[in-house]
Design a protein around this motif. Sequence first.
Motif, PDB file in Angstrom:
ATOM      1  N   LEU A  13       0.822  -1.213   0.000  1.00 18.20           N
ATOM      2  CA  LEU A  13       0.000   0.000   0.000  1.00 18.20           C
ATOM      3  C   LEU A  13       0.853   1.260   0.000  1.00 18.20           C
ATOM      4  O   LEU A  13       0.522   2.248  -0.661  1.00 18.20           O
ATOM      5  CB  LEU A  13      -0.945  -0.007   1.199  1.00 18.20           C
ATOM      6  N   LEU A  14       1.962   1.227   0.739  1.00 14.68           N
ATOM      7  CA  LEU A  14       2.868   2.379   0.734  1.00 14.68           C
ATOM      8  C   LEU A  14       3.497   2.589  -0.647  1.00 14.68           C
ATOM      9  O   LEU A  14       3.653   3.728  -1.093  1.00 14.68           O
ATOM     10  CB  LEU A  14       3.949   2.215   1.800  1.00 14.68           C
ATOM     11  N   ALA A  15       3.859   1.498  -1.319  1.00  9.55           N
ATOM     12  CA  ALA A  15       4.440   1.614  -2.663  1.00  9.55           C
ATOM     13  C   ALA A  15       3.418   2.149  -3.653  1.00  9.55           C
ATOM     14  O   ALA A  15       3.747   2.998  -4.498  1.00  9.55           O
ATOM     15  CB  ALA A  15       4.978   0.263  -3.118  1.00  9.55           C
ATOM     16  N   VAL A  16       2.175   1.685  -3.555  1.00 21.47           N
ATOM     17  CA  VAL A  16       1.124   2.181  -4.455  1.00 21.47           C
ATOM     18  C   VAL A  16       0.858   3.659  -4.181  1.00 21.47           C
ATOM     19  O   VAL A  16       0.714   4.460  -5.115  1.00 21.47           O
ATOM     20  CB  VAL A  16      -0.156   1.332  -4.309  1.00 21.47           C
ATOM     21  N   ARG A  40       7.970  10.040 -13.885  1.00 16.79           N
ATOM     22  CA  ARG A  40       6.812   9.248 -14.328  1.00 16.79           C
ATOM     23  C   ARG A  40       7.154   7.764 -14.412  1.00 16.79           C
ATOM     24  O   ARG A  40       6.347   6.914 -14.027  1.00 16.79           O
ATOM     25  CB  ARG A  40       6.299   9.756 -15.665  1.00 16.79           C
ATOM     26  N   LEU A  41       8.334   7.429 -14.927  1.00 15.55           N
ATOM     27  CA  LEU A  41       8.750   6.032 -14.957  1.00 15.55           C
ATOM     28  C   LEU A  41       8.859   5.475 -13.548  1.00 15.55           C
ATOM     29  O   LEU A  41       8.482   4.331 -13.292  1.00 15.55           O
ATOM     30  CB  LEU A  41      10.101   5.890 -15.668  1.00 15.55           C
ATOM     31  N   HIS A  42       9.383   6.278 -12.640  1.00 18.09           N
ATOM     32  CA  HIS A  42       9.518   5.853 -11.252  1.00 18.09           C
ATOM     33  C   HIS A  42       8.139   5.595 -10.640  1.00 18.09           C
ATOM     34  O   HIS A  42       7.943   4.629  -9.899  1.00 18.09           O
ATOM     35  CB  HIS A  42      10.276   6.916 -10.459  1.00 18.09           C
ATOM     36  N   GLY A  43       7.174   6.434 -10.943  1.00 22.74           N
ATOM     37  CA  GLY A  43       5.825   6.252 -10.430  1.00 22.74           C
ATOM     38  C   GLY A  43       5.167   4.980 -10.948  1.00 22.74           C
ATOM     39  O   GLY A  43       4.544   4.239 -10.179  1.00 22.74           O
ATOM     40  N   ALA A  46       6.812   2.008  -9.225  1.00 26.19           N
ATOM     41  CA  ALA A  46       6.338   1.839  -7.851  1.00 26.19           C
ATOM     42  C   ALA A  46       4.939   1.235  -7.830  1.00 26.19           C
ATOM     43  O   ALA A  46       4.628   0.399  -6.970  1.00 26.19           O
ATOM     44  CB  ALA A  46       6.361   3.176  -7.119  1.00 26.19           C
ATOM     45  N   LEU A  47       4.089   1.625  -8.772  1.00 21.72           N
ATOM     46  CA  LEU A  47       2.757   1.033  -8.853  1.00 21.72           C
ATOM     47  C   LEU A  47       2.825  -0.458  -9.163  1.00 21.72           C
ATOM     48  O   LEU A  47       2.091  -1.261  -8.575  1.00 21.72           O
ATOM     49  CB  LEU A  47       1.928   1.733  -9.925  1.00 21.72           C
ATOM     50  N   LEU A  48       3.701  -0.857 -10.072  1.00 18.69           N
ATOM     51  CA  LEU A  48       3.812  -2.276 -10.414  1.00 18.69           C
ATOM     52  C   LEU A  48       4.371  -3.092  -9.248  1.00 18.69           C
ATOM     53  O   LEU A  48       3.894  -4.195  -8.987  1.00 18.69           O
ATOM     54  CB  LEU A  48       4.691  -2.459 -11.650  1.00 18.69           C
ATOM     55  N   VAL A  49       5.354  -2.558  -8.559  1.00 20.05           N
ATOM     56  CA  VAL A  49       5.923  -3.272  -7.404  1.00 20.05           C
ATOM     57  C   VAL A  49       4.868  -3.411  -6.316  1.00 20.05           C
ATOM     58  O   VAL A  49       4.696  -4.490  -5.723  1.00 20.05           O
ATOM     59  CB  VAL A  49       7.185  -2.553  -6.885  1.00 20.05           C
ATOM     60  N   GLY A  50       4.150  -2.346  -6.025  1.00 24.67           N
ATOM     61  CA  GLY A  50       3.106  -2.411  -5.010  1.00 24.67           C
ATOM     62  C   GLY A  50       1.983  -3.361  -5.389  1.00 24.67           C
ATOM     63  O   GLY A  50       1.463  -4.097  -4.550  1.00 24.67           O
ATOM     64  N   ALA A  51       1.593  -3.360  -6.667  1.00 25.42           N
ATOM     65  CA  ALA A  51       0.539  -4.273  -7.120  1.00 25.42           C
ATOM     66  C   ALA A  51       0.978  -5.718  -7.001  1.00 25.42           C
ATOM     67  O   ALA A  51       0.179  -6.592  -6.636  1.00 25.42           O
ATOM     68  CB  ALA A  51       0.170  -3.950  -8.565  1.00 25.42           C
ATOM     69  N   SER A  52       2.235  -5.997  -7.275  1.00 21.37           N
ATOM     70  CA  SER A  52       2.745  -7.359  -7.147  1.00 21.37           C
ATOM     71  C   SER A  52       2.640  -7.855  -5.707  1.00 21.37           C
ATOM     72  O   SER A  52       2.166  -8.958  -5.452  1.00 21.37           O
ATOM     73  CB  SER A  52       4.196  -7.407  -7.615  1.00 21.37           C
TER      74      SER A  52
END
Length: 107
Positions: A13-16, A40-43, A46-52
């Motif tokens: 949740l923190l990563a998302v 933007r790439l970093h964002g 972070a969304l993909l890592v958090g979703a995983s």
Amino acid sequence: MAWVVGTGVLIGLLAVASGISTLRTGWLLPTARRHVTRPRLHGFGALLVGASVLLHSLFYFHILPSVSWEVRFFGGNALLLAGLLLIALSQLLPQRRNSDHAGLPGN
């Protein structure tokens, strides 16, 4: 074992939240500001890592319908590696140049 997965939920949740704030406002964590050249790439990374991380925990607590372990394993790892690749690219790619000032003398 549930507390380990619960900790993963918190980190996911923190990563998302970090990815969403980076995409919406351009804000980065203070430790990453010096290194990131493309927010933007970093964002998105972070969304993909958090979703995983969140998907793994949602499968563990049986919130999502169960799928085979191969789909969970390879799908989660693909999301995680894609996110880490985007985060690495956001730090390694050179900063974009402003095309308005490219033709001016002295630049």
